[in-house]
Every structure is written in C-alpha cells, then in structure tokens.
Design an enzyme around this catalytic site. Sequence first.
Site, short mmCIF file in Angstrom:
data_model
loop_
_atom_site.label_atom_id
_atom_site.label_comp_id
_atom_site.label_asym_id
_atom_site.label_seq_id
_atom_site.Cartn_x
_atom_site.Cartn_y
_atom_site.Cartn_z
N SER A 73 0.54 -1.21 -0.09
CA SER A 73 0.15 -0.14 -0.10
C SER A 73 0.43 1.49 0.20
O SER A 73 2.20 1.53 -0.63
CB SER A 73 -1.36 0.19 0.97
OG SER A 73 -1.92 1.27 0.58
N ASP A 187 -5.35 -3.21 -3.21
CA ASP A 187 -3.94 -2.84 -2.00
C ASP A 187 -4.23 -4.36 -1.28
O ASP A 187 -4.48 -4.96 -1.26
CB ASP A 187 -5.06 -2.33 -1.23
CG ASP A 187 -3.99 -1.29 0.26
OD1 ASP A 187 -3.33 -2.17 0.85
OD2 ASP A 187 -4.38 -0.94 0.47
#
Length: 320
Positions: A73, A187
């Site tokens: 991320s 993500d």
Amino acid sequence: MLSWSLHRQSSEGEGSGSGISTTLETIPPPAPARKIKIALALGGGAARGWAHIGVLRALDEARVEIGMIAGTSIGALVGGCYLAGKLDELESFARSLTMRRIASLLDLTIGGSGLFGGMRLTKRMQEHLEGLNVEDLDRPFVAVAAEVNTGHEVWIANGSLITALRASYALPGIFEPVRSNHRTLVDGALVNPVPVSVCRAYEQLLVVAVNLNYDLYGRSAVVRHNASLSPQEVQKQEAAPYARLGMTGVMVQAFNIIQDRIARARLAGDPPDISLQPRLSDIGLSEFHRAGEAIERGYEEARARLPEIQRMQEVYASHP
C-alpha cells in the site's frame, strides 16, 4: 607499575648485542566492523504511511545501508519513490497537502468499481516516475498487491513502477482496481499488510519491519455482550451522543480491523528481526494533511531504535 616509556628506555639501555630488536613495530588499527545491509518491510496504513518518510530519513542520517525494500500500500509508494531517488519530491508533496488540495486530487467516479478513479494521482506520479520500471531501481523492490478474482497475493518485482504502486495502494471501494496483465489488483494490505515474508523469500538476513497499525486496536479481545437492554439502559443509549461513520467511514474502519488482525497473525508466524512501531493511532486513515506529524513520529521511532538496529547488523556480520 612501569610506564611504557620507561620500559622502552630500559630495553634500549641493555645494549644492541643482546639480539633483541629495539624497533617498535607499528600496530595496524583494527579493521572497522563489517555491517550488513538491512531489508525494510514497509507496511500499509494510508495517511499514517507518511511516517515511512521519517523512518527512511533517520536511517539515511545514521548511514544504515538498505539492501532491499518490500512495500504494501502506501509502504510501496514511499519505498518505490525512495529507491527511485524521489523521496524529496514525495515529502514536499505530502507536506503541501491540505483538505482542499486532497479533495482536488480525488476524481469521483459514477458506476465504477471504486469511489475514485485515481487518475489525477497517477498524473502526479507520471511527472516524476514516467517510464521507470521496477527492475531499473538500484536495489531489489517488491510491491505487494492482491488479486480480486482469486485472492492470490501478488508480488510485483518487474514492469512499470507506477502500475506497481497504484495496484498496491488501490484500497477496495475507495480506488478503482488496477488491471494489469489479465489480473485485477487491489491493495496488498488485504493479504500481507507488513510484508516481512517477501524479504525472507529474498534471503535477507536482517529484516526491519515498520508496522503503522500496532497501537490502533491492541491485542484481539473477545467481549461478552447482552443484546437486550433494560428500559433505563434504552433511555441512556438514546440520550448518549452517537457519531455516525457514514458509508466510507464504516468501510475504512472495517479495513482497519481486517488489516490489523491479518498483520498480527502473519507477523506471529514470520516475525521480523526488529519491528518499528510509530505512535500513530490518533491519525486517521484519510488524514493525509497531517503528513508533518506522521513524518516526525516515524523519524523519532527510527532514531530511538537505531542502537538496536546497528547492534543487530554487527551480530549478523560476525556470523557470515
């Protein structure tokens, strides 16, 4: 006890016929201690991820060499920009963010797979990272993403750096998933919030993790709850203030819980050698305008743990 100078004079006074050399040999200075490079596992945490900038600044100041970076991320975003030599530009961008500017960077989509398309942010990255591939970086770098259709953990170590970073921070429901080579990527915090396992797979001896969510919830707890309320308790509940989170708030909080629990489970099974845990629980996932605070806290945490990192470098270096 005779001093060294008196001992030398006594030796010289015995005469040269004794066969003992009076010339002092120069003793070479001890060789500097060899220190191995560290591998960084930079975890996810949205706005808290600006703390990674502070961590990297502290390590650079102390001349701690970084051998590779695995990022999830925003950890991938900061790590990728660092290895591309663009950390100064990223920090300047982060510190310039205000609530209004953040809103201007979010392109709302209707009927898409996320609230925001993310193309405005992509254009900003293209100004500095356009045409750069992951394999062009001077050290190994891996961005962790998740494949929506299969649930697979995806390690991106080749190809477009911008695509790798976008895929790793594509928070489900917030940003549109990234299509890349017939995969739909989101993500990486869904599968590996703090990618220590990636560094281990690359056979890195000393792995330092940066966990941004350590103090968010504390250890997992089970709470016994009674679903029925007495009339008096009903009145108290109705009178108590209640802040509604809204749809986005509920999604973000749910993601927080998922990320925290997965991170704890995975780190218990494959712990890092050292875990840095900046105090960031009061910074919300969407509070990107608080970059200055997050960077400072990351810097302070890394500075405080430098003796431990340097000691571990020496320990590993002594056992080749």
